[in-house]
Structure formats: structure tokens, C-alpha cells
Write a protein that holds these residues in place. Structure first.
Motif, PDB file in Angstrom:
ATOM      1  N   VAL A  44      12.681  32.244  11.752  1.00  0.00           N
ATOM      2  CA  VAL A  44      13.801  33.142  12.022  1.00  0.00           C
ATOM      3  C   VAL A  44      13.304  34.586  12.080  1.00  0.00           C
ATOM      4  O   VAL A  44      13.659  35.360  12.972  1.00  0.00           O
ATOM      5  CB  VAL A  44      14.896  32.986  10.948  1.00  0.00           C
ATOM      6  CG1 VAL A  44      15.933  34.105  11.066  1.00  0.00           C
ATOM      7  CG2 VAL A  44      15.581  31.635  11.071  1.00  0.00           C
ATOM      8  N   ARG A  45      12.470  34.956  11.107  1.00  0.00           N
ATOM      9  CA  ARG A  45      11.936  36.318  11.069  1.00  0.00           C
ATOM     10  C   ARG A  45      11.084  36.622  12.299  1.00  0.00           C
ATOM     11  O   ARG A  45      11.179  37.707  12.884  1.00  0.00           O
ATOM     12  CB  ARG A  45      11.127  36.507   9.788  1.00  0.00           C
ATOM     13  CG  ARG A  45      11.981  36.608   8.540  1.00  0.00           C
ATOM     14  CD  ARG A  45      11.155  36.565   7.274  1.00  0.00           C
ATOM     15  NE  ARG A  45      11.959  36.926   6.103  1.00  0.00           N
ATOM     16  CZ  ARG A  45      11.568  36.723   4.850  1.00  0.00           C
ATOM     17  NH1 ARG A  45      10.373  36.165   4.606  1.00  0.00           N
ATOM     18  NH2 ARG A  45      12.353  37.085   3.856  1.00  0.00           N
ATOM     19  N   PHE A  75       2.405  40.042   8.299  1.00  0.00           N
ATOM     20  CA  PHE A  75       3.243  39.878   9.488  1.00  0.00           C
ATOM     21  C   PHE A  75       2.393  39.649  10.730  1.00  0.00           C
ATOM     22  O   PHE A  75       2.651  38.727  11.520  1.00  0.00           O
ATOM     23  CB  PHE A  75       4.121  41.116   9.685  1.00  0.00           C
ATOM     24  CG  PHE A  75       4.780  41.186  11.030  1.00  0.00           C
ATOM     25  CD1 PHE A  75       5.801  40.312  11.356  1.00  0.00           C
ATOM     26  CD2 PHE A  75       4.361  42.114  11.984  1.00  0.00           C
ATOM     27  CE1 PHE A  75       6.404  40.366  12.614  1.00  0.00           C
ATOM     28  CE2 PHE A  75       4.962  42.172  13.233  1.00  0.00           C
ATOM     29  CZ  PHE A  75       5.979  41.298  13.548  1.00  0.00           C
ATOM     30  N   THR A  76       1.369  40.467  10.900  1.00  0.00           N
ATOM     31  CA  THR A  76       0.527  40.363  12.098  1.00  0.00           C
ATOM     32  C   THR A  76      -0.182  39.023  12.160  1.00  0.00           C
ATOM     33  O   THR A  76      -0.244  38.384  13.225  1.00  0.00           O
ATOM     34  CB  THR A  76      -0.500  41.511  12.128  1.00  0.00           C
ATOM     35  OG1 THR A  76       0.180  42.768  12.145  1.00  0.00           O
ATOM     36  CG2 THR A  76      -1.391  41.415  13.352  1.00  0.00           C
ATOM     37  N   SER A  77      -0.710  38.559  11.034  1.00  0.00           N
ATOM     38  CA  SER A  77      -1.436  37.285  11.032  1.00  0.00           C
ATOM     39  C   SER A  77      -0.494  36.119  11.315  1.00  0.00           C
ATOM     40  O   SER A  77      -0.848  35.197  12.064  1.00  0.00           O
ATOM     41  CB  SER A  77      -2.161  37.089   9.703  1.00  0.00           C
ATOM     42  OG  SER A  77      -1.248  37.013   8.629  1.00  0.00           O
ATOM     43  N   ARG A  78       0.702  36.135  10.741  1.00  0.00           N
ATOM     44  CA  ARG A  78       1.647  35.048  10.984  1.00  0.00           C
ATOM     45  C   ARG A  78       2.168  35.067  12.414  1.00  0.00           C
ATOM     46  O   ARG A  78       2.336  34.020  13.036  1.00  0.00           O
ATOM     47  CB  ARG A  78       2.801  35.117   9.985  1.00  0.00           C
ATOM     48  CG  ARG A  78       2.371  34.775   8.562  1.00  0.00           C
ATOM     49  CD  ARG A  78       3.539  34.709   7.609  1.00  0.00           C
ATOM     50  NE  ARG A  78       3.091  34.358   6.262  1.00  0.00           N
ATOM     51  CZ  ARG A  78       3.890  34.270   5.197  1.00  0.00           C
ATOM     52  NH1 ARG A  78       5.189  34.501   5.343  1.00  0.00           N
ATOM     53  NH2 ARG A  78       3.404  33.958   4.025  1.00  0.00           N
ATOM     54  N   PHE A  79       2.421  36.251  12.924  1.00  0.00           N
ATOM     55  CA  PHE A  79       2.882  36.363  14.308  1.00  0.00           C
ATOM     56  C   PHE A  79       1.804  35.858  15.258  1.00  0.00           C
ATOM     57  O   PHE A  79       2.080  35.078  16.174  1.00  0.00           O
ATOM     58  CB  PHE A  79       3.225  37.822  14.622  1.00  0.00           C
ATOM     59  CG  PHE A  79       3.902  38.011  15.950  1.00  0.00           C
ATOM     60  CD1 PHE A  79       5.280  38.115  16.031  1.00  0.00           C
ATOM     61  CD2 PHE A  79       3.163  38.082  17.133  1.00  0.00           C
ATOM     62  CE1 PHE A  79       5.914  38.292  17.259  1.00  0.00           C
ATOM     63  CE2 PHE A  79       3.783  38.247  18.352  1.00  0.00           C
ATOM     64  CZ  PHE A  79       5.164  38.350  18.416  1.00  0.00           C
ATOM     65  N   THR A  80       0.573  36.272  15.035  1.00  0.00           N
ATOM     66  CA  THR A  80      -0.530  35.864  15.912  1.00  0.00           C
ATOM     67  C   THR A  80      -0.765  34.363  15.836  1.00  0.00           C
ATOM     68  O   THR A  80      -1.010  33.707  16.864  1.00  0.00           O
ATOM     69  CB  THR A  80      -1.813  36.618  15.533  1.00  0.00           C
ATOM     70  OG1 THR A  80      -1.566  38.036  15.608  1.00  0.00           O
ATOM     71  CG2 THR A  80      -2.953  36.259  16.474  1.00  0.00           C
ATOM     72  N   ARG A  81      -0.674  33.797  14.639  1.00  0.00           N
ATOM     73  CA  ARG A  81      -0.862  32.356  14.491  1.00  0.00           C
ATOM     74  C   ARG A  81       0.237  31.581  15.215  1.00  0.00           C
ATOM     75  O   ARG A  81      -0.010  30.524  15.797  1.00  0.00           O
ATOM     76  CB  ARG A  81      -0.888  31.986  13.003  1.00  0.00           C
ATOM     77  CG  ARG A  81      -1.222  30.519  12.753  1.00  0.00           C
ATOM     78  CD  ARG A  81      -1.567  30.267  11.300  1.00  0.00           C
ATOM     79  NE  ARG A  81      -0.476  30.613  10.396  1.00  0.00           N
ATOM     80  CZ  ARG A  81      -0.498  31.617   9.521  1.00  0.00           C
ATOM     81  NH1 ARG A  81      -1.559  32.411   9.457  1.00  0.00           N
ATOM     82  NH2 ARG A  81       0.517  31.858   8.722  1.00  0.00           N
ATOM     83  N   SER A  82       1.455  32.097  15.189  1.00  0.00           N
ATOM     84  CA  SER A  82       2.576  31.416  15.827  1.00  0.00           C
ATOM     85  C   SER A  82       2.565  31.561  17.340  1.00  0.00           C
ATOM     86  O   SER A  82       2.781  30.598  18.077  1.00  0.00           O
ATOM     87  CB  SER A  82       3.895  31.966  15.272  1.00  0.00           C
ATOM     88  OG  SER A  82       4.993  31.528  16.043  1.00  0.00           O
ATOM     89  N   GLY A 147       5.157  29.136  19.282  1.00  0.00           N
ATOM     90  CA  GLY A 147       3.952  29.176  20.086  1.00  0.00           C
ATOM     91  C   GLY A 147       4.164  28.579  21.459  1.00  0.00           C
ATOM     92  O   GLY A 147       5.280  28.367  21.934  1.00  0.00           O
ATOM     93  N   ARG A 148       3.050  28.264  22.112  1.00  0.00           N
ATOM     94  CA  ARG A 148       3.112  27.731  23.466  1.00  0.00           C
ATOM     95  C   ARG A 148       3.192  26.217  23.447  1.00  0.00           C
ATOM     96  O   ARG A 148       2.639  25.566  22.573  1.00  0.00           O
ATOM     97  CB  ARG A 148       1.870  28.166  24.247  1.00  0.00           C
ATOM     98  CG  ARG A 148       1.771  29.675  24.441  1.00  0.00           C
ATOM     99  CD  ARG A 148       0.554  30.012  25.277  1.00  0.00           C
ATOM    100  NE  ARG A 148       0.679  29.449  26.613  1.00  0.00           N
ATOM    101  CZ  ARG A 148      -0.317  29.403  27.472  1.00  0.00           C
ATOM    102  NH1 ARG A 148      -1.505  29.848  27.147  1.00  0.00           N
ATOM    103  NH2 ARG A 148      -0.135  28.893  28.672  1.00  0.00           N
ATOM    104  N   PRO A 149       3.879  25.624  24.414  1.00  0.00           N
ATOM    105  CA  PRO A 149       3.892  24.166  24.521  1.00  0.00           C
ATOM    106  C   PRO A 149       2.553  23.659  25.037  1.00  0.00           C
ATOM    107  O   PRO A 149       1.815  24.392  25.696  1.00  0.00           O
ATOM    108  CB  PRO A 149       5.010  23.904  25.535  1.00  0.00           C
ATOM    109  CG  PRO A 149       4.998  25.122  26.401  1.00  0.00           C
ATOM    110  CD  PRO A 149       4.649  26.273  25.490  1.00  0.00           C
ATOM    111  N   VAL A 150       2.228  22.410  24.735  1.00  0.00           N
ATOM    112  CA  VAL A 150       0.997  21.832  25.276  1.00  0.00           C
ATOM    113  C   VAL A 150       1.172  21.477  26.745  1.00  0.00           C
ATOM    114  O   VAL A 150       0.198  21.344  27.485  1.00  0.00           O
ATOM    115  CB  VAL A 150       0.556  20.588  24.475  1.00  0.00           C
ATOM    116  CG1 VAL A 150       0.204  20.965  23.055  1.00  0.00           C
ATOM    117  CG2 VAL A 150       1.623  19.513  24.504  1.00  0.00           C
TER     118      VAL A 150
END
Length: 252
Positions: A44-45, A75-82, A147-150
Motif C-alpha cells: 500500500v505504501r 524506502f529506496t531499497s524496498r521500492f527498488t526491490r519491488s 514489480g514487473r510480470p514475467v
């Protein structure tokens, strides 16, 4: 969570709001959403952060605090991972209508040594829906769409679709958007309906039964799937959306 995502919500506090023990609440919540309360709150965040990145000129630091993070690094690490892109790069590319297909974890095309399998399916719309729509169908690694779909496909109405995915376990999700939302950029389009398929295990050489999706209205237990798929439409200088079909990818 939708109303108070910027607060430091704990599992105990959320469970108390539902007048349940945190253990029972977690079990019920996972049964309803397919994921844990903590991961749902994080999604959600991040969804709200995507909206702020694309619809405002707030700095990444200010956005991180506005969506409930006390640490810019977290925040940056979680956003980038997602998302497989940093917040700043996501903002730049999405606003430009570009897709960074060659960078970030999990965004590299499957090499020739990794076989893909076709998954066929159909999507049905409610009979009472009387408007033109565009439909986004994607296969994801987890039931929580991030994230992106496969693999993905875009349809201009109900019907058949095919997703070429690697061997493994996938979750097929779809979002239905009003055709009148175009040529608005992807982040300004709001799904009319969504659809979810069961967990799907794909094996090479095995004939998989077709995936049958039925679109339904969004509920508070659904995350906005379309913001997880900003790259499905490439927007040119004129703002015209160009449907595309993506090959399978190695990551989410």
C-alpha cells in the motif's frame, strides 16, 4: 491500512482494530488477500509512493516520509526491490513513457537455454459492462502484484490470451481499464475491474488447462494492479498508447 498507511502501524494495533488476536488476524488476513498484513501494508505504501512520484514534484525524501518510512535508505531499497528501479529512475522513465528493459534485478530477458511454456486462457467481463475497455493480463511470481510480470498481454476486450512463461509457479492477474482513459498516462488510469487466477504450476511438455478469469469490481482487499504494470503501454510524444506483448522475463 489504506487510510493510515503513513502511520507506524504495528500488527498488534491492526489486529486490535479488528478485535482479534494478532495470530488469528494474520491467518484470516492471509486467507483473504494471499499475503501477510506486513507485506500488504508495504505494498500500500509503495503504491502511494508511485502515485506521488508521478503526480507531484515532491522530493524522494519527502515522499518516503509521507508514506510511512522513517528512513530514506529503507524506502529506496524496498521500492527498488519491488519495482526493479530506484524511485528517481522510475519517475523519470515513467513520465517519459520509456521502459528500462535492460537494467535492474529481474528485468533481463530469458536466454535461449531457458525454455518457456505457453499458458492459454480466457477473460470474461460482466454482461452489464457497456463500455469499451483495455485489459492487461500478467503472470507474477507472487499473489501480491508488485514489480514487473514475467509475461503479459494486452487485450482490447474480453477473449483469449496467451502468456509464455518459464517453468515454475505463477499467479495470473488482470486489470480492466476504460478505453476512455486513453491517452492519459498509465499512472492516471484507474482499473474498473480486476481478475485473479489460481496458483499455476507450469512444466515443459505438460498440457496445462486453460486459465479462466472473470473480472470483478475492485475491493479494499485488492491492490491497484495497474500501477504494478506501468510498462505495458509505451506512450509516445503524442500520448497515444501502443499495445505491446512482452516476452517472458526471469524475475518479478
Amino acid at each position: 491500512m489504506w487510510d493510515r498507511y503513513e502511520e507506524p502501524l504495528s500488527l498488534d494495533e491492526i489486529a486490535n482494530t479488528a478485535i482479534l488476536s494478532k495470530f488469528y488476524f494474520s491467518r484470516v488476513f492471509r486467507n483473504l488477500t494471499g499475503t501477510s498484513p506486513g507485506r500488504f501494508l508495504s505494498a500500500v505504501r509503495l503504491q502511494r509512493a508511485k502515485s506521488l512520484l508521478l503526480e507531484t514534484d515532491l522530493s524522494v525524501t519527502e515522499i518516503s516520509y509521507r508514506v510511512g518510512y522513517n528512513s530514506l535508505g529503507t524506502f529506496t531499497s524496498r521500492f527498488t526491490r519491488s519495482v526493479s528501479l530506484s524511485p528517481a529512475r522510475y519517475r523519470t522513465l515513467a513520465r517519459a513513457g520509456l521502459v528500462d528493459r535492460d537494467r535492474g534485478p529481474g528485468t533481463h530477458p530469458v536466454d535461449g537455454a531457458r525454455r518457456t511454456c505457453p499458458v492459454h486462457g480466457t477473460l470474461r467481463l460482466p454482461e452489464e459492462l457497456e463500455r469499451s475497455v483495455r485489459i492487461y493480463v500478467g503472470a507474477f511470481r507472487e499473489p501480491l502484484v508488485q514489480g514487473r510480470p514475467v509475461a503479459c498481454e494486452i487485450l482490447d476486450g474480453a477473449g483469449r490470451f496467451t502468456l509464455d512463461v518459464p517453468e515454475g509457479t505463477w499467479f495470473v492477474r488482470a486489470a480492466v481499464v476504460a478505453a476512455s482513459d486513453f491517452p492519459a498516462p498509465p499512472w492516471q488510469r484507474r482499473p474498473l475491474l480486476v481478475a485473479s487466477g489460481p496458483e499455476l504450476t507450469v512444466r515443459h511438455g505438460y498440457e496445462h488447462p486453460p486459465v479462466r478469469l472473470a473480472a470483478r469490481p475492485l475491493t479494499a482487499l485488492d491492490l491497484p494492479i495497474l500501477l504494478a504494470l506501468p510498462e505495458l503501454d509505451s506512450t509516445g510524444a503524442t500520448g497515444d498508447a501502443r499495445p505491446l506483448r512482452m516476452p517472458a522475463l526471469t524475475g518479478s
